[in-house]
Design an enzyme around this catalytic site. Structure first.
Site, PDB file in Angstrom:
ATOM      1  CG  ASN A 134      -2.001  -1.012   1.157  1.00 31.78           C
ATOM      2  OD1 ASN A 134      -2.683  -1.133   0.138  1.00 31.78           O
ATOM      3  ND2 ASN A 134      -2.172  -1.782   2.218  1.00 31.78           N
ATOM      4  CG  ASP A 148      10.296   0.289   5.204  1.00 32.07           C
ATOM      5  OD1 ASP A 148      11.442   0.226   4.700  1.00 32.07           O
ATOM      6  OD2 ASP A 148       9.645  -0.728   5.505  1.00 32.07           O
ATOM      7  NE  ARG A 149      14.428  -2.860   8.506  1.00 32.79           N
ATOM      8  CZ  ARG A 149      15.326  -3.847   8.601  1.00 32.79           C
ATOM      9  NH1 ARG A 149      16.036  -4.194   7.544  1.00 32.79           N
ATOM     10  NH2 ARG A 149      15.512  -4.469   9.744  1.00 32.79           N
TER      11      ARG A 149
HETATM   12  N1  LIG Z   1      -6.779  -2.845   8.106  1.00 27.83           N
HETATM   13  C1  LIG Z   1      -6.277  -3.978   7.570  1.00 27.83           C
HETATM   14  N2  LIG Z   1      -6.881  -5.172   7.782  1.00 27.83           N
HETATM   15  C2  LIG Z   1      -6.372  -6.303   7.242  1.00 27.83           C
HETATM   16  N3  LIG Z   1      -5.271  -6.341   6.505  1.00 27.83           N
HETATM   17  C3  LIG Z   1      -4.651  -5.196   6.266  1.00 27.83           C
HETATM   18  C4  LIG Z   1      -5.101  -3.942   6.771  1.00 27.83           C
HETATM   19  N4  LIG Z   1      -4.255  -2.961   6.366  1.00 27.83           N
HETATM   20  C5  LIG Z   1      -3.315  -3.591   5.642  1.00 27.83           C
HETATM   21  N5  LIG Z   1      -3.558  -4.908   5.579  1.00 27.83           N
HETATM   22  C6  LIG Z   1      -2.735  -5.916   4.949  1.00 27.83           C
HETATM   23  O1  LIG Z   1      -1.574  -5.950   5.721  1.00 27.83           O
HETATM   24  C7  LIG Z   1      -0.433  -6.133   4.910  1.00 27.83           C
HETATM   25  C8  LIG Z   1       0.523  -5.021   5.178  1.00 27.83           C
HETATM   26  O2  LIG Z   1      -0.061  -3.793   4.863  1.00 27.83           O
HETATM   27  P1  LIG Z   1       0.791  -2.466   4.844  1.00 27.83           P
HETATM   28  O3  LIG Z   1       1.256  -2.155   6.218  1.00 27.83           O
HETATM   29  O4  LIG Z   1       0.003  -1.432   4.143  1.00 27.83           O
HETATM   30  O5  LIG Z   1       2.013  -2.990   3.959  1.00 27.83           O
HETATM   31  P2  LIG Z   1       3.176  -2.214   3.214  1.00 27.83           P
HETATM   32  O6  LIG Z   1       3.563  -1.058   4.083  1.00 27.83           O
HETATM   33  O7  LIG Z   1       4.234  -3.234   3.066  1.00 27.83           O
HETATM   34  O8  LIG Z   1       2.611  -1.767   1.899  1.00 27.83           O
HETATM   35  C9  LIG Z   1      -0.910  -6.194   3.484  1.00 27.83           C
HETATM   36  O9  LIG Z   1      -0.938  -7.555   3.106  1.00 27.83           O
HETATM   37  C10 LIG Z   1      -2.312  -5.596   3.547  1.00 27.83           C
HETATM   38  O10 LIG Z   1      -3.176  -6.185   2.603  1.00 27.83           O
HETATM   39  C1  LIG Z   2      12.156  -5.162   4.290  1.00 31.46           C
HETATM   40  C2  LIG Z   2      11.275  -4.363   3.364  1.00 31.46           C
HETATM   41  C3  LIG Z   2      10.951  -5.185   2.126  1.00 31.46           C
HETATM   42  C4  LIG Z   2       9.955  -4.040   4.105  1.00 31.46           C
HETATM   43  O1  LIG Z   2       9.084  -3.394   3.227  1.00 31.46           O
HETATM   44  P1  LIG Z   2       7.474  -3.300   3.428  1.00 31.46           P
HETATM   45  O2  LIG Z   2       7.027  -4.544   4.113  1.00 31.46           O
HETATM   46  O3  LIG Z   2       7.226  -2.094   4.324  1.00 31.46           O
HETATM   47  O4  LIG Z   2       6.914  -3.087   2.084  1.00 31.46           O
HETATM   48  C5  LIG Z   2      11.958  -2.988   3.008  1.00 31.46           C
HETATM   49  O5  LIG Z   2      12.306  -2.317   4.161  1.00 31.46           O
HETATM   50  C6  LIG Z   2      13.187  -3.196   2.140  1.00 31.46           C
HETATM   51  O6  LIG Z   2      13.073  -3.381   0.948  1.00 31.46           O
HETATM   52  N1  LIG Z   2      14.388  -3.148   2.773  1.00 31.46           N
HETATM   53  C7  LIG Z   2      15.660  -3.251   2.090  1.00 31.46           C
HETATM   54  C8  LIG Z   2      16.636  -4.119   2.824  1.00 31.46           C
HETATM   55  C9  LIG Z   2      16.932  -3.670   4.262  1.00 31.46           C
HETATM   56  O7  LIG Z   2      16.162  -2.927   4.883  1.00 31.46           O
HETATM   57  O8  LIG Z   2      17.980  -4.085   4.804  1.00 31.46           O
HETATM   58  K   LIG Z   3       7.588  -3.557   6.986  1.00 31.82           K
END
Ligand SMILES: Nc1ncnc2c1ncn2[C@@H]1O[C@H](COP(=O)(O)OP(=O)(O)O)[C@@H](O)[C@H]1O
Ligand SMILES: CC(C)(COP(=O)(O)O)[C@@H](O)C(=O)NCCC(=O)O
Ligand SMILES: [K+]
Length: 257
Positions: free
Chosen positions: A11, A109-110
């Site tokens: 997302n 993000d980290r």
């Molecule tokens: N409110 C929610 N309820 C259930 N699943 C969710 C919700 N929000 C996000 N997700 C799911 O949680 C996972 C991580 O979402 P998200 O934190 O947005 O991921 P990223 O930051 O990696 O894009 C995804 O698989 C998404 O479909």
């Molecule tokens: C580990 C992750 C895939 C997490 O990403 P997300 O789940 O938030 O989409 C992202 O932080 C990333 O691509 N990191 C690169 C490698 C590292 O942080 O060491």
């Molecule tokens: K993450």
């Protein structure tokens, strides 16, 4: 006003801030092919729907998907006439140190979670972010990012079961009532949910052991609320930790860059 964009592998979240004041937030699926024009139509429709007065002058982006940044830069240039700060790029200053192996590209993000965690809770932290992947970011007493852990995400684990085993259906995650499942769906949910509870406990305990100190554990990310339902895994839960971090990094760059 600041448009802060947090792009994860699943997302992409847009948030608008007027200084410290939160204006609004909207979420779309991450798609690197989405154009600047498409973003603008989507965003301006929502702003109009909520009847918000918006004047975007600044933009900051954190993206775990490098390919989406191009179109977000075009969005900034074409519609808001601003040059975005992109976390992880050399010209984006960070208010914390990053102490990892040379050549490591830490997920932005980290880095943002580290800055936010340090700003809100000080040091000696473990930030657990339940996104596409589940990440553990270790923050030292002086607020530096010193490494962490990357585990497969909750939904990713369920998807992997479904893809690899012909008789296992697509299942949405939920907290199961019992550990012993009496149907296929309950068995799968139990494996992933309780497996995850164990994973979080073990990894956090071992991080604390390696650091030889107490650490505060903070949870965030799309699926963090799911694990708020279980016995005290975390000291704090912060829904929009990443967004807070983006506002802190933006302010820091305005003041120092
Ligand atoms: N409110 C929610 N309820 C259930 N699943 C969710 C919700 N929000 C996000 N997700 C799911 O949680 C996972 C991580 O979402 P998200 O934190 O947005 O991921 P990223 O930051 O990696 O894009 C995804 O698989 C998404 O479909
Ligand atoms: C580990 C992750 C895939 C997490 O990403 P997300 O789940 O938030 O989409 C992202 O932080 C990333 O691509 N990191 C690169 C490698 C590292 O942080 O060491
Ligand atoms: K993450």
């Amino acid at each position: 006003m600041l448009l802060a964009i947090d792009c994860g592998n699943t997302n992409t979240v847009f948030s608008i801030w007027n200084g410290e004041a939160f204006i609004g937030t909207w979420r779309t699926s991450t798609d690197w092919q989405r154009t600047a024009d498409q973003y603008y139509v989507w965003l301006s429709t929502l702003i109009k729907f909520y009847q918000i007065e918006v004047d975007i002058t600044d933009m900051i982006i954190s993206s775990t998907v490098p390919r989406v940044v191009f179109n977000l830069r075009v969005l900034a240039d074409r519609y808001f006439h601003t040059r975005p700060i992109v976390v992880g790029k050399p010209d984006c200053l960070l208010p914390v140190d990053v102490r990892v192996d040379t050549g490591t590209a830490v997920g932005p993000d980290r880095l943002v979670n580290t800055v936010a965690g340090h700003d809100m809770y000080g040091g000696d932290l473990i930030v657990v972010d339940f996104g596409t992947a589940t990440t553990f970011d270790v923050v030292s007493s002086d607020g530096a990012y010193i490494g962490g852990v990357i585990a497969p995400g909750v939904n990713l684990s369920l998807e992997a079961l479904h893809h690899a085993a012909a008789a296992l259906p697509h299942v949405d995650i939920a907290k199961p009532q019992n550990v012993i499942g009496t149907n296929t769906v309950a068995c799968m949910q139990s494996g992933v949910f309780w497996g995850y509870v164990g994973l979080v406990k073990e990894i956090c305990a071992r991080i604390k052991g390696e650091r030889a100190r107490e650490m505060k554990i903070i949870s965030t990310g799309g699926l963090a609320p799911l694990f708020q339902q279980t016995e005290d895994l975390f000291d704090e839960f912060h829904d929009d930790l990443t967004m807070h971090g983006l506002t802190v990094i933006h302010r820091y760059n305005k003041e120092n860059n």
